[in-house]
Design a protein around this motif. Sequence first.
Motif, PDB file in Angstrom:
ATOM      1  N   LEU A   1       6.488   4.228  10.664  1.00 57.86           N
ATOM      2  CA  LEU A   1       6.459   3.401  10.052  1.00 57.86           C
ATOM      3  C   LEU A   1       7.960   3.059  10.201  1.00 57.86           C
ATOM      4  O   LEU A   1       9.073   1.542  10.051  1.00 57.86           O
ATOM      5  CB  LEU A   1       5.931   3.116   8.706  1.00 57.86           C
ATOM      6  N   GLU A   2       8.818   4.501   9.673  1.00 61.68           N
ATOM      7  CA  GLU A   2      10.254   3.481   9.866  1.00 61.68           C
ATOM      8  C   GLU A   2      10.922   3.609  10.961  1.00 61.68           C
ATOM      9  O   GLU A   2      11.865   2.295  11.597  1.00 61.68           O
ATOM     10  CB  GLU A   2      11.051   4.878   9.113  1.00 61.68           C
ATOM     11  N   PHE A   3       9.885   3.690  12.281  1.00 60.50           N
ATOM     12  CA  PHE A   3      10.570   3.154  13.522  1.00 60.50           C
ATOM     13  C   PHE A   3      10.590   1.814  13.921  1.00 60.50           C
ATOM     14  O   PHE A   3      11.342   0.910  14.340  1.00 60.50           O
ATOM     15  CB  PHE A   3      10.399   3.721  14.398  1.00 60.50           C
ATOM     16  N   ILE A   4       9.144   1.279  13.107  1.00 63.09           N
ATOM     17  CA  ILE A   4       8.955  -0.551  13.284  1.00 63.09           C
ATOM     18  C   ILE A   4       9.706  -1.224  11.472  1.00 63.09           C
ATOM     19  O   ILE A   4       9.403  -2.271  12.553  1.00 63.09           O
ATOM     20  CB  ILE A   4       7.201  -0.708  12.958  1.00 63.09           C
ATOM     21  N   THR A   5      10.263  -0.671  10.985  1.00 59.35           N
ATOM     22  CA  THR A   5      10.794  -1.083  10.094  1.00 59.35           C
ATOM     23  C   THR A   5      12.336  -1.405  10.680  1.00 59.35           C
ATOM     24  O   THR A   5      12.964  -2.524  10.917  1.00 59.35           O
ATOM     25  CB  THR A   5      11.422  -0.290   9.049  1.00 59.35           C
ATOM     26  N   ARG A   6      13.154  -0.569  11.880  1.00 62.65           N
ATOM     27  CA  ARG A   6      13.891  -1.170  12.644  1.00 62.65           C
ATOM     28  C   ARG A   6      13.460  -1.856  13.709  1.00 62.65           C
ATOM     29  O   ARG A   6      14.747  -2.642  13.332  1.00 62.65           O
ATOM     30  CB  ARG A   6      14.613   0.516  12.697  1.00 62.65           C
ATOM     31  N   ASP A   7      12.896  -1.737  13.743  1.00 66.88           N
ATOM     32  CA  ASP A   7      12.124  -2.567  14.769  1.00 66.88           C
ATOM     33  C   ASP A   7      12.017  -3.513  14.641  1.00 66.88           C
ATOM     34  O   ASP A   7      12.683  -5.018  15.013  1.00 66.88           O
ATOM     35  CB  ASP A   7      11.125  -2.270  15.802  1.00 66.88           C
ATOM     36  N   ASP A   8      11.591  -4.299  14.011  1.00 68.63           N
ATOM     37  CA  ASP A   8      11.450  -5.783  13.157  1.00 68.63           C
ATOM     38  C   ASP A   8      12.395  -6.297  13.037  1.00 68.63           C
ATOM     39  O   ASP A   8      13.150  -7.578  12.854  1.00 68.63           O
ATOM     40  CB  ASP A   8      10.234  -5.738  12.033  1.00 68.63           C
ATOM     41  N   GLN A   9      13.733  -5.429  12.027  1.00 73.39           N
ATOM     42  CA  GLN A   9      15.267  -5.943  11.956  1.00 73.39           C
ATOM     43  C   GLN A   9      15.572  -6.662  12.759  1.00 73.39           C
ATOM     44  O   GLN A   9      15.883  -7.238  13.209  1.00 73.39           O
ATOM     45  CB  GLN A   9      15.413  -4.927  11.376  1.00 73.39           C
TER      46      GLN A   9
ATOM     47  N   LEU B   1       1.080  -1.535   0.347  1.00 75.75           N
ATOM     48  CA  LEU B   1      -0.011  -0.224   0.260  1.00 75.75           C
ATOM     49  C   LEU B   1       1.123   1.125  -0.053  1.00 75.75           C
ATOM     50  O   LEU B   1       1.354   1.120   1.021  1.00 75.75           O
ATOM     51  CB  LEU B   1      -0.873  -0.217   1.354  1.00 75.75           C
ATOM     52  N   PRO B   2       1.056   1.993  -1.075  1.00 76.69           N
ATOM     53  CA  PRO B   2       2.229   3.116  -1.282  1.00 76.69           C
ATOM     54  C   PRO B   2       1.736   3.935  -0.115  1.00 76.69           C
ATOM     55  O   PRO B   2       0.126   4.230   0.297  1.00 76.69           O
ATOM     56  CB  PRO B   2       2.266   3.131  -2.505  1.00 76.69           C
ATOM     57  N   LEU B   3       2.470   4.865  -0.168  1.00 70.17           N
ATOM     58  CA  LEU B   3       2.114   5.991   0.594  1.00 70.17           C
ATOM     59  C   LEU B   3       1.685   6.992   0.034  1.00 70.17           C
ATOM     60  O   LEU B   3       0.885   7.955   0.744  1.00 70.17           O
ATOM     61  CB  LEU B   3       3.973   6.717   1.544  1.00 70.17           C
ATOM     62  N   SER B   4       1.393   7.573  -1.393  1.00 68.25           N
ATOM     63  CA  SER B   4       0.369   8.197  -1.751  1.00 68.25           C
ATOM     64  C   SER B   4      -0.753   7.807  -1.585  1.00 68.25           C
ATOM     65  O   SER B   4      -1.698   8.803  -1.675  1.00 68.25           O
ATOM     66  CB  SER B   4       0.962   7.871  -3.390  1.00 68.25           C
TER      67      SER B   4
ATOM     68  N   THR C   1      15.328  -5.150   6.065  1.00 66.68           N
ATOM     69  CA  THR C   1      17.082  -4.362   5.733  1.00 66.68           C
ATOM     70  C   THR C   1      16.914  -2.966   6.162  1.00 66.68           C
ATOM     71  O   THR C   1      16.928  -2.719   6.862  1.00 66.68           O
ATOM     72  CB  THR C   1      17.733  -4.646   4.271  1.00 66.68           C
ATOM     73  N   ILE C   2      16.710  -1.792   5.468  1.00 69.85           N
ATOM     74  CA  ILE C   2      16.706  -0.357   5.646  1.00 69.85           C
ATOM     75  C   ILE C   2      15.109   0.144   5.405  1.00 69.85           C
ATOM     76  O   ILE C   2      14.602  -1.058   4.474  1.00 69.85           O
ATOM     77  CB  ILE C   2      17.506   0.063   4.592  1.00 69.85           C
ATOM     78  N   PRO C   3      14.735   1.052   6.005  1.00 71.67           N
ATOM     79  CA  PRO C   3      13.826   1.668   6.063  1.00 71.67           C
ATOM     80  C   PRO C   3      12.900   2.508   3.955  1.00 71.67           C
ATOM     81  O   PRO C   3      13.119   3.587   4.305  1.00 71.67           O
ATOM     82  CB  PRO C   3      12.932   2.694   6.731  1.00 71.67           C
ATOM     83  N   SER C   4      13.080   1.192   3.973  1.00 74.15           N
ATOM     84  CA  SER C   4      12.882   1.890   1.851  1.00 74.15           C
ATOM     85  C   SER C   4      11.757   1.880   1.345  1.00 74.15           C
ATOM     86  O   SER C   4      10.285   1.892   2.747  1.00 74.15           O
ATOM     87  CB  SER C   4      13.092   0.935   0.652  1.00 74.15           C
ATOM     88  N   ASP C   5      10.996   2.269   0.552  1.00 80.12           N
ATOM     89  CA  ASP C   5       9.265   2.993   0.476  1.00 80.12           C
ATOM     90  C   ASP C   5       8.748   1.643   0.223  1.00 80.12           C
ATOM     91  O   ASP C   5       7.623   1.199   1.009  1.00 80.12           O
ATOM     92  CB  ASP C   5       9.048   3.486  -1.001  1.00 80.12           C
TER      93      ASP C   5
END
Length: 369
Positions: free
Chosen positions: A294-302, A257-260, A351-355
Amino acid sequence: MLRQVGRGALQHSIQRKFLRVHATPCFVRLYSIPTPSTNTSSNPKAPLPLPPQKKPKIDLRPGPIKPKPPSAHAPGAAKIPPSIPTQAPHATTEHKAASPAEEVKKDLQDAEQHGILIPPPADANWIKRTLHQAIQLFKFYYRGVKLIFSRRKDIAIINSRIKAGGPPLTRAEYRLIHTQKDDINKVIPFLIIALLLEEVIPLIAIYAPFMLPSTCILPSQRERIEAKRSEKAATFSAQYYQTYRDLKLAENPSGFLPLSSLHLDSAPTAICGLLGLSTIGIDYLRIRRIRRHLEFITRDDQLLLQSKNTLSPQELSDALRERGMLNHGLQPKDLQSRLSWWLDAVKNFSTIPSDDALARRLSLVISHC
């Protein structure tokens, strides 16, 4: 002739003796027998009149008019489903929400029981008790602000260790660094309020808890804040149901689901409420909060996928709440199962918080709505 005169005299004397004898007084007792009067009618065969009847009492005061039940065919009549019982009048008073003063009093008593605040003396009057509690709160806030500045040294040591190639960053250290950034942004406004209006801070914990640093929140206040976040998420999940359906239609077939898509009407508000974020401001600020979260969640998932430590029930509940999943009343086994499902769905994008990683997680947030 003499013979006739003598005979008349004899008769006259006899009559006089008779009258003398019968002239003596005598008493006769008379008995009266009541007989119905016949003066009402000239007809002797008329029936006897009936005794007069008592007149009925007439109450001139109007009695209360009992309302009739509304007819089903009457216009404007309220239709009450028979399957839904009506609430008793006293039920609303039993579940009445506590006033702010009562909540503040409860917070102070709970802090005194946990040893965070020193209770006032038992023989203290109202003035001494209030002054004592104000001093204890000031000390608690002072220690909390001091802890924020003292943690900067610990975080600097962690960053220098990572730059030197030492042990990698742990999940606890990452969350500490993230919490420290939020507390630094809140500490200056909090200090201004504490110096000017210290007694307002307990009310801020009730109405605007996002303004308080993490080190200046009492245990009962923290529980209430978390409960209100869960209640807010449940309310938004039901209120913006159509918005979540529209977002699901904008989802890619591959599960992104894109952020747009957040530019849809009321979409940023719906997602912020589901994630427990603040909904104050314009859509641009809401979308910015969603992206940072969402960026915080992505790093927390990693870090969760790399870590082998078992989370406590409170940590599991916090992790699911940060990902927009309702977890009220679930057992620790169910909490772990939901978190494992989330990690399995995002393990290829950790891996990294990409789109793409953000779009995958945004799709998972609304998948259970």
